[in-house]
Design an enzyme around this catalytic site. Sequence first.
Site, PDB file in Angstrom:
ATOM      1  N   SER A 121       7.265  29.190  46.994  1.00 20.72           N
ATOM      2  CA  SER A 121       6.304  30.444  46.076  1.00 20.72           C
ATOM      3  C   SER A 121       7.245  31.340  45.673  1.00 20.72           C
ATOM      4  O   SER A 121       7.130  31.668  44.683  1.00 20.72           O
ATOM      5  CB  SER A 121       5.299  30.759  45.930  1.00 20.72           C
ATOM      6  OG  SER A 121       4.103  29.327  46.545  1.00 20.72           O
ATOM      7  N   GLY A 150       9.969  32.368  46.559  1.00 18.93           N
ATOM      8  CA  GLY A 150      11.773  32.110  46.224  1.00 18.93           C
ATOM      9  C   GLY A 150      11.248  31.243  44.677  1.00 18.93           C
ATOM     10  O   GLY A 150      12.127  31.755  43.642  1.00 18.93           O
ATOM     11  N   ARG A 151      10.470  30.095  44.247  1.00 15.01           N
ATOM     12  CA  ARG A 151      10.517  30.098  42.677  1.00 15.01           C
ATOM     13  C   ARG A 151      10.589  31.148  41.721  1.00 15.01           C
ATOM     14  O   ARG A 151      10.623  31.009  40.397  1.00 15.01           O
ATOM     15  CB  ARG A 151       9.351  28.765  42.892  1.00 15.01           C
ATOM     16  CG  ARG A 151       9.647  27.642  43.623  1.00 15.01           C
ATOM     17  CD  ARG A 151       8.622  26.660  43.671  1.00 15.01           C
ATOM     18  NE  ARG A 151       8.913  25.740  44.706  1.00 15.01           N
ATOM     19  CZ  ARG A 151       8.174  24.619  45.021  1.00 15.01           C
ATOM     20  NH1 ARG A 151       7.570  24.442  44.540  1.00 15.01           N
ATOM     21  NH2 ARG A 151       8.078  23.862  45.706  1.00 15.01           N
ATOM     22  N   ASP A 191      14.741  38.338  67.419  1.00 17.71           N
ATOM     23  CA  ASP A 191      14.962  37.801  68.960  1.00 17.71           C
ATOM     24  C   ASP A 191      13.585  38.527  69.840  1.00 17.71           C
ATOM     25  O   ASP A 191      12.082  38.714  69.191  1.00 17.71           O
ATOM     26  CB  ASP A 191      15.680  39.730  69.480  1.00 17.71           C
ATOM     27  CG  ASP A 191      17.051  39.787  68.458  1.00 17.71           C
ATOM     28  OD1 ASP A 191      17.922  38.470  68.823  1.00 17.71           O
ATOM     29  OD2 ASP A 191      17.939  40.731  68.581  1.00 17.71           O
ATOM     30  N   THR A 234      10.937  44.346  58.179  1.00 22.11           N
ATOM     31  CA  THR A 234      11.383  45.000  56.614  1.00 22.11           C
ATOM     32  C   THR A 234      11.940  44.360  56.243  1.00 22.11           C
ATOM     33  O   THR A 234      12.535  42.982  56.825  1.00 22.11           O
ATOM     34  CB  THR A 234      12.269  46.093  57.702  1.00 22.11           C
ATOM     35  OG1 THR A 234      11.778  46.795  57.994  1.00 22.11           O
ATOM     36  CG2 THR A 234      13.486  46.677  56.294  1.00 22.11           C
ATOM     37  N   LEU A 235      11.999  43.679  55.147  1.00 21.81           N
ATOM     38  CA  LEU A 235      12.540  43.403  53.747  1.00 21.81           C
ATOM     39  C   LEU A 235      12.893  43.600  52.936  1.00 21.81           C
ATOM     40  O   LEU A 235      13.098  44.619  53.194  1.00 21.81           O
ATOM     41  CB  LEU A 235      10.567  42.419  53.313  1.00 21.81           C
ATOM     42  CG  LEU A 235       9.668  42.192  54.008  1.00 21.81           C
ATOM     43  CD1 LEU A 235       8.476  41.807  53.197  1.00 21.81           C
ATOM     44  CD2 LEU A 235      10.133  40.676  54.911  1.00 21.81           C
ATOM     45  N   GLU A 236      14.425  42.496  53.156  1.00 19.96           N
ATOM     46  CA  GLU A 236      15.570  43.223  52.163  1.00 19.96           C
ATOM     47  C   GLU A 236      15.141  42.110  50.553  1.00 19.96           C
ATOM     48  O   GLU A 236      15.529  41.246  50.492  1.00 19.96           O
ATOM     49  CB  GLU A 236      16.578  42.770  52.856  1.00 19.96           C
ATOM     50  CG  GLU A 236      16.907  43.476  54.126  1.00 19.96           C
ATOM     51  CD  GLU A 236      17.303  42.581  55.495  1.00 19.96           C
ATOM     52  OE1 GLU A 236      17.636  41.189  55.405  1.00 19.96           O
ATOM     53  OE2 GLU A 236      17.546  42.566  56.464  1.00 19.96           O
ATOM     54  N   GLN A 290       6.701  33.196  55.483  1.00 22.36           N
ATOM     55  CA  GLN A 290       6.527  32.602  56.294  1.00 22.36           C
ATOM     56  C   GLN A 290       6.944  32.459  58.271  1.00 22.36           C
ATOM     57  O   GLN A 290       8.506  32.804  57.845  1.00 22.36           O
ATOM     58  CB  GLN A 290       5.805  31.087  56.359  1.00 22.36           C
ATOM     59  CG  GLN A 290       7.282  30.438  55.875  1.00 22.36           C
ATOM     60  CD  GLN A 290       6.912  28.877  55.424  1.00 22.36           C
ATOM     61  OE1 GLN A 290       5.544  28.481  55.122  1.00 22.36           O
ATOM     62  NE2 GLN A 290       8.053  28.110  55.776  1.00 22.36           N
ATOM     63  N   TYR A 328      15.156  41.302  77.092  1.00 16.94           N
ATOM     64  CA  TYR A 328      14.493  41.175  75.532  1.00 16.94           C
ATOM     65  C   TYR A 328      14.409  42.415  74.581  1.00 16.94           C
ATOM     66  O   TYR A 328      14.399  43.285  75.355  1.00 16.94           O
ATOM     67  CB  TYR A 328      12.687  41.369  76.580  1.00 16.94           C
ATOM     68  CG  TYR A 328      12.587  40.567  76.794  1.00 16.94           C
ATOM     69  CD1 TYR A 328      11.442  38.756  76.067  1.00 16.94           C
ATOM     70  CD2 TYR A 328      12.749  40.602  78.761  1.00 16.94           C
ATOM     71  CE1 TYR A 328      10.964  38.031  76.770  1.00 16.94           C
ATOM     72  CE2 TYR A 328      12.496  39.218  78.921  1.00 16.94           C
ATOM     73  CZ  TYR A 328      11.633  38.127  78.562  1.00 16.94           C
ATOM     74  OH  TYR A 328      11.994  36.917  78.995  1.00 16.94           O
TER      75      TYR A 328
END
Length: 178
Positions: free
Chosen positions: A96, A98-99, A112, A120-122, A139, A152
């Site tokens: 939704s 992406g649309r 990782d 953080t979103l680009e 998601q 780790y």
Amino acid sequence: MILTDRQILEEIEKRTILIEPYDRTCLGTNSYDVHLGKYLATYNDEVLDARQHNKITVFEIPEEGYVLEPGKLYLGVTEEYTETHAHVPFLEGKSSVGRLGIDIHATAGKGDVGFCNHWTLEISVSQKVRVYHNMPIGQLIYFVVNGGIENYYNKKSNAKYNDRTVYPVESMMWKNKF
């Protein structure tokens, strides 16, 4: 192999996956929905330099939402803090989103094992679009790891994104040697 909803629930019970805040209604068949946090950021300079610390300006998304502009990179953050201690987490945009022409990451969709933080979103958009704090944005999908882990992420001395924060984090490329 991707974890199913039942397997994600089992891993949450075992504390190998932590999601805060957690809402059972956000658990899908094989993913967990995450939401846009209340902060966005933009870079201060028009030209970014990979060898320099590029500063950002962080601002809060107002109640009436914020209009994202094409041709501009926005750093956002997930409302959810997550920890993943035994699986590889992948963050994908919701269909939704992406649309609406919103991309939530340029290249950093994979976490990782041992990643413990808000994501953080680009964010970039193909046309103007208004976004809101707490709207579903992506998601998380969890992949099974085959083999033992030596490094780790949360225990690596050179990990650049370990400091817990509710704010978007700018590129730390400048900390690399090249």
